[in-house]
Design an enzyme around this catalytic site. Structure first.
Site, PDB file in Angstrom:
ATOM      1  N   ASP A 128      -3.585   7.439   4.240  1.00 45.65           N
ATOM      2  CA  ASP A 128      -3.111   6.085   4.536  1.00 45.65           C
ATOM      3  C   ASP A 128      -3.792   5.579   5.815  1.00 45.65           C
ATOM      4  O   ASP A 128      -4.212   6.374   6.657  1.00 45.65           O
ATOM      5  CB  ASP A 128      -1.589   6.123   4.723  1.00 45.65           C
ATOM      6  CG  ASP A 128      -0.989   4.734   4.821  1.00 45.65           C
ATOM      7  OD1 ASP A 128      -1.652   3.756   4.438  1.00 45.65           O
ATOM      8  OD2 ASP A 128       0.171   4.621   5.273  1.00 45.65           O
ATOM      9  N   GLU A 129      -3.870   4.257   5.959  1.00 48.91           N
ATOM     10  CA  GLU A 129      -4.449   3.612   7.157  1.00 48.91           C
ATOM     11  C   GLU A 129      -5.838   4.184   7.471  1.00 48.91           C
ATOM     12  O   GLU A 129      -6.151   4.510   8.630  1.00 48.91           O
ATOM     13  CB  GLU A 129      -3.518   3.800   8.372  1.00 48.91           C
ATOM     14  CG  GLU A 129      -2.113   3.250   8.185  1.00 48.91           C
ATOM     15  CD  GLU A 129      -2.025   1.730   8.231  1.00 48.91           C
ATOM     16  OE1 GLU A 129      -3.083   1.073   8.231  1.00 48.91           O
ATOM     17  OE2 GLU A 129      -0.911   1.208   8.235  1.00 48.91           O
ATOM     18  N   ARG A 139       1.757 -10.951  10.190  1.00 51.01           N
ATOM     19  CA  ARG A 139       3.104 -10.392  10.380  1.00 51.01           C
ATOM     20  C   ARG A 139       4.165 -11.407   9.938  1.00 51.01           C
ATOM     21  O   ARG A 139       5.323 -11.050   9.747  1.00 51.01           O
ATOM     22  CB  ARG A 139       3.375 -10.045  11.854  1.00 51.01           C
ATOM     23  CG  ARG A 139       2.485  -9.014  12.531  1.00 51.01           C
ATOM     24  CD  ARG A 139       2.324  -7.767  11.747  1.00 51.01           C
ATOM     25  NE  ARG A 139       1.123  -7.831  10.917  1.00 51.01           N
ATOM     26  CZ  ARG A 139       0.880  -7.047   9.889  1.00 51.01           C
ATOM     27  NH1 ARG A 139       1.759  -6.146   9.525  1.00 51.01           N
ATOM     28  NH2 ARG A 139      -0.229  -7.164   9.187  1.00 51.01           N
ATOM     29  N   GLN A 198      -7.930  -4.875   9.282  1.00 48.72           N
ATOM     30  CA  GLN A 198      -6.874  -4.476  10.214  1.00 48.72           C
ATOM     31  C   GLN A 198      -7.295  -3.285  11.073  1.00 48.72           C
ATOM     32  O   GLN A 198      -6.445  -2.548  11.586  1.00 48.72           O
ATOM     33  CB  GLN A 198      -5.591  -4.149   9.447  1.00 48.72           C
ATOM     34  CG  GLN A 198      -4.993  -5.360   8.745  1.00 48.72           C
ATOM     35  CD  GLN A 198      -3.632  -5.063   8.154  1.00 48.72           C
ATOM     36  OE1 GLN A 198      -2.642  -4.913   8.861  1.00 48.72           O
ATOM     37  NE2 GLN A 198      -3.580  -4.973   6.832  1.00 48.72           N
ATOM     38  N   LYS A 249       0.817  -1.223   0.000  1.00 45.14           N
ATOM     39  CA  LYS A 249       0.000   0.000   0.000  1.00 45.14           C
ATOM     40  C   LYS A 249       0.853   1.277   0.000  1.00 45.14           C
ATOM     41  O   LYS A 249       0.518   2.240  -0.679  1.00 45.14           O
ATOM     42  CB  LYS A 249      -0.978   0.012   1.165  1.00 45.14           C
ATOM     43  CG  LYS A 249      -0.345   0.119   2.537  1.00 45.14           C
ATOM     44  CD  LYS A 249      -1.392   0.153   3.629  1.00 45.14           C
ATOM     45  CE  LYS A 249      -0.771   0.231   4.994  1.00 45.14           C
ATOM     46  NZ  LYS A 249       0.030   1.437   5.224  1.00 45.14           N
ATOM     47  N   THR A 250       1.972   1.279   0.764  1.00 43.71           N
ATOM     48  CA  THR A 250       2.816   2.480   0.795  1.00 43.71           C
ATOM     49  C   THR A 250       3.408   2.748  -0.583  1.00 43.71           C
ATOM     50  O   THR A 250       3.480   3.897  -1.036  1.00 43.71           O
ATOM     51  CB  THR A 250       3.935   2.325   1.845  1.00 43.71           C
ATOM     52  OG1 THR A 250       3.334   2.019   3.111  1.00 43.71           O
ATOM     53  CG2 THR A 250       4.740   3.605   1.974  1.00 43.71           C
TER      54      THR A 250
END
Length: 646
Positions: A215-216, A607, A246, A29-30
């Site tokens: 973002d997020e 993770r 998330q 995503k980044t």
């Protein structure tokens, strides 16, 4: 620039109108946000000044800026607006202080300032403790996050707590205004209020922001959603990147229903799913997908990977938390030796900070380097740190720092003026502080009572030094007994749960010492005082590990809560404490958010890159009482074919 897959390319090139990118864990995503900023400038004619990108942490802001500037070196770095929500809110407020009656020299209140202020307000009316203050501050934060004024909060209040808290909210805001101060929640609250009420300011900001990226997004609260809506009201050109699976921060205001609001408020919303995961093995993703499928979704998605299938997920059943820590540390050391991995490839994740204690002890006993990420080591808890200072000082009476730590803990009526005299005298005579305390010339400069206390303290230290050389195993126990440590702590820690936690920490330190002596006794026949010196040096070295950067350059095992692990990844992940009541966390059954607990487990699973291990205990100790435990319900939601139960 890395190769973009089809979904990522679609996300980058969707420019006009509202866009929601559902970016699954490890889907890049980044990279997509950075690439989209570059595309807007290079290929779509946007000036960098008109692009605003919002991230939730300063670390994310810096990473995005760095990556954009690496790609486009000719732009002015001061022009591009990559910042946090709070920084944007402050910019808006600063441009319209007159509208809300504030002066330019305003200040920000941090959490300690907030607590001091609410304590001052509440103390005039009721008896308070830390828990009550926190509840009131959480209430105020909730109202501000939802753009609810004190007046509206008072009208909406039903329970006694809500009615009284709405009054405190009113007084709290009045005081802030009086001090010309804002708290952090105000930065969004007042920014929204200004944009809603002051038309010319709203137009100015809408003209400034030609394109908005966030973002997020799943971590945004209602106030932040409202801010996005107001800023993009005219052109509706925005991209929000997030993952509803998330969303794990409801306790600090995040609202997973914001995605539903988007769907309702923007009928032309373009939804792009990024489902290819570049991080985890197929087996780990299969486990994550099946778990999260038990939650209700507004938009469904399923992660996939082109990586190898990978090893099966181990599920370990252990007797208790001590056996769990021992088994996992041995497992890590064995795997590391066999596969030549680094310590930094391993992470131990848990639901709550207090679970780290037994793992710390076990890692410490095995001389394994580790770092607590996003939480405090129990060795660094004030009550434990003081005892370590006593040990350090008994070994080395020239340690002036440890002297200052212990001289008045517990309180010995050696006041600040006396301590200043000690320091001044030591500097003049070039002596240690402890030598000064025994010096007749110095003792003649203080009052009779202070002199008596100083003599008693210095004599006791000399006795303890001799005792430590004879009985080093028992010296800490004697210190605790001689200074009435637990009795003193019970007077300053009024809440039983907190006091019990402190006692548990002290007992862990005592156990650590005993185990350390036993371990070294088997290895060699050094005298026990030498072993005590080695133990204290290891504890000092432990502080060094605690203060290490958790960057990839530090070769340490990382211990952290799952909340702290979000955004990170490791080759091997151990998720511990998977028992009912611990995970899902059932502190108050009526308030349990099972969907969020499941999302938290999903975050933990995703993770892991190559190896995933899950563990639970048959029994656990709660304040010295052993209780029977059941495995977490989440374990039975995972696909059996991908698990190996041991």
């Amino acid at each position: 620039m890395m190769y973009l897959n089809e979904q990522q390319m679609h996300a980058v090139n969707t420019i006009n109108g509202p866009c929601l990118i559902l970016a699954g864990a490890g889907s890049g995503k980044t990279t997509v946000i950075v690439k989209k900023i570059i595309q807007l400038i290079k290929n779509y004619g946007y000036h960098e000044k008109g692009i605003f990108a919002i991230a939730f942490t300063n670390k994310s802001v810096q990473e995005m800026k760095q990556r954009v500037f690496q790609e486009i070196k000719y732009i002015n770095q001061n022009n591009i607006n990559i910042l946090t929500f709070h920084a944007l809110g402050m910019k808006i407020i600063s441009s319209a202080l007159d509208a809300i009656g504030y002066r330019p020299n305003y200040i920000l209140f941090d959490k300690m300032d907030q607590r001091s202020l609410i304590k001052k307000i509440v103390s005039n009316n009721i008896c308070y403790d830390y828990t009550v203050l926190q509840k009131i501050l959480l209430y105020i934060s909730y109202q501000k996050n939802n753009i609810i004024s004190p007046k509206k909060a008072r009208k909406k209040s039903i329970t006694h707590f809500e009615k009284i808290s709405s009054q405190y909210y009113h007084e709290y805001n009045l005081r802030l205004k009086q001090y010309n101060a804002f708290d952090l929640d105000d930065l969004i609250y007042f920014a929204v209020k200004i944009l809603m009420k002051v038309d010319n300011i709203k137009k100015k900001w809408q003209n400034s922001i030609k394109y908005l990226l966030v973002d997020e997004y799943q971590d945004a609260n209602y106030g932040q959603y409202k801010l996005i809506q107001l800023l993009t009201e005219r052109n509706k050109n925005f991209t929000l990147v997030g993952d509803d699976d998330q969303s794990i921060y409801s306790w600090r205001g995040a609202n997973d229903q914001n995605i539903l609001l988007l769907k309702r408020d923007y009928l032309d919303l373009q939804v792009i799913k990024m489902e290819r995961n570049y991080r985890s093995s197929k087996r780990i993703l299969n486990v994550a997908n099946q778990l999260i499928s038990n939650n209700v979704h507004i938009f469904s998605k399923r992660l996939f990977s082109n990586l190898e299938n990978g090893v099966k997920i181990q599920v370990l059943k252990l007797k208790n938390e001590y056996e769990e820590a021992k088994e996992i540390v041995n497992n890590i050391l064995s795997h590391k030796s066999q596969h030549q991995w680094c310590y930094k490839d391993y992470a131990i994740l848990y639901r709550t900070n207090k679970q780290s204690k037994v793992f710390e002890e076990c890692l410490f006993q095995n001389n394994v380097p580790y770092v607590i990420y996003g939480g405090n080591s129990f060795f660094l808890q004030p009550s434990v740190k003081i005892l370590i200072s006593y040990l350090k000082f008994i070994i080395n009476q020239n340690d002036n720092i440890s002297f200052l730590n212990i001289i008045n803990t517990p309180f010995r009526k050696i006041g600040k003026i006396t301590i200043k005299k000690i320091i001044s005298f030591a500097q003049e005579q070039d002596k240690s502080y402890f030598n000064v305390l025994k010096n007749k010339k110095f003792l003649d400069t203080v009052g009779k009572n202070t002199k008596a206390v100083c003599i008693i303290f210095s004599s006791w230290i000399e006795e303890i030094v001799i005792y430590a050389k004879k009985y080093p195993r028992k010296v800490l126990l004697k210190i605790i007994y001689d200074i009435n440590y637990e009795q003193w702590l019970s007077k300053i820690i009024k809440i039983d749960v907190f006091f019990q936690s402190v006692k548990d920490n002290i007992n862990t330190l005592l156990t650590t010492m005993l185990n350390f002596f036993n371990k070294f006794e088997k290895k060699n026949k050094k005298n026990e005082y030498t072993t005590l010196v080695e133990l204290v040096n290891q504890l000092i070295l432990h502080d060094h590990y605690k203060n290490l950067s958790s960057s990839k350059t530090s070769d340490v095992i990382q211990l952290m809560t799952i909340h702290a692990a979000k955004g990170l990844e490791f080759s091997s992940v151990y998720i511990v404490g998977l028992e009912e009541g611990c995970f899902p966390y059932l502190y108050k059954k009526k308030n349990i958010n099972l969907s969020e607990e499941r999302r938290l487990f999903y975050v933990a699973i995703t993770r892991a890159r190559k190896k995933l291990t899950l563990s639970f205990c048959s029994y656990k100790y709660f304040y010295g009482i052993m209780k029977s435990m059941k495995p977490s319900r989440f374990l039975f939601e995972l696909p059996k074919c991908d698990l190996v139960w041991k």
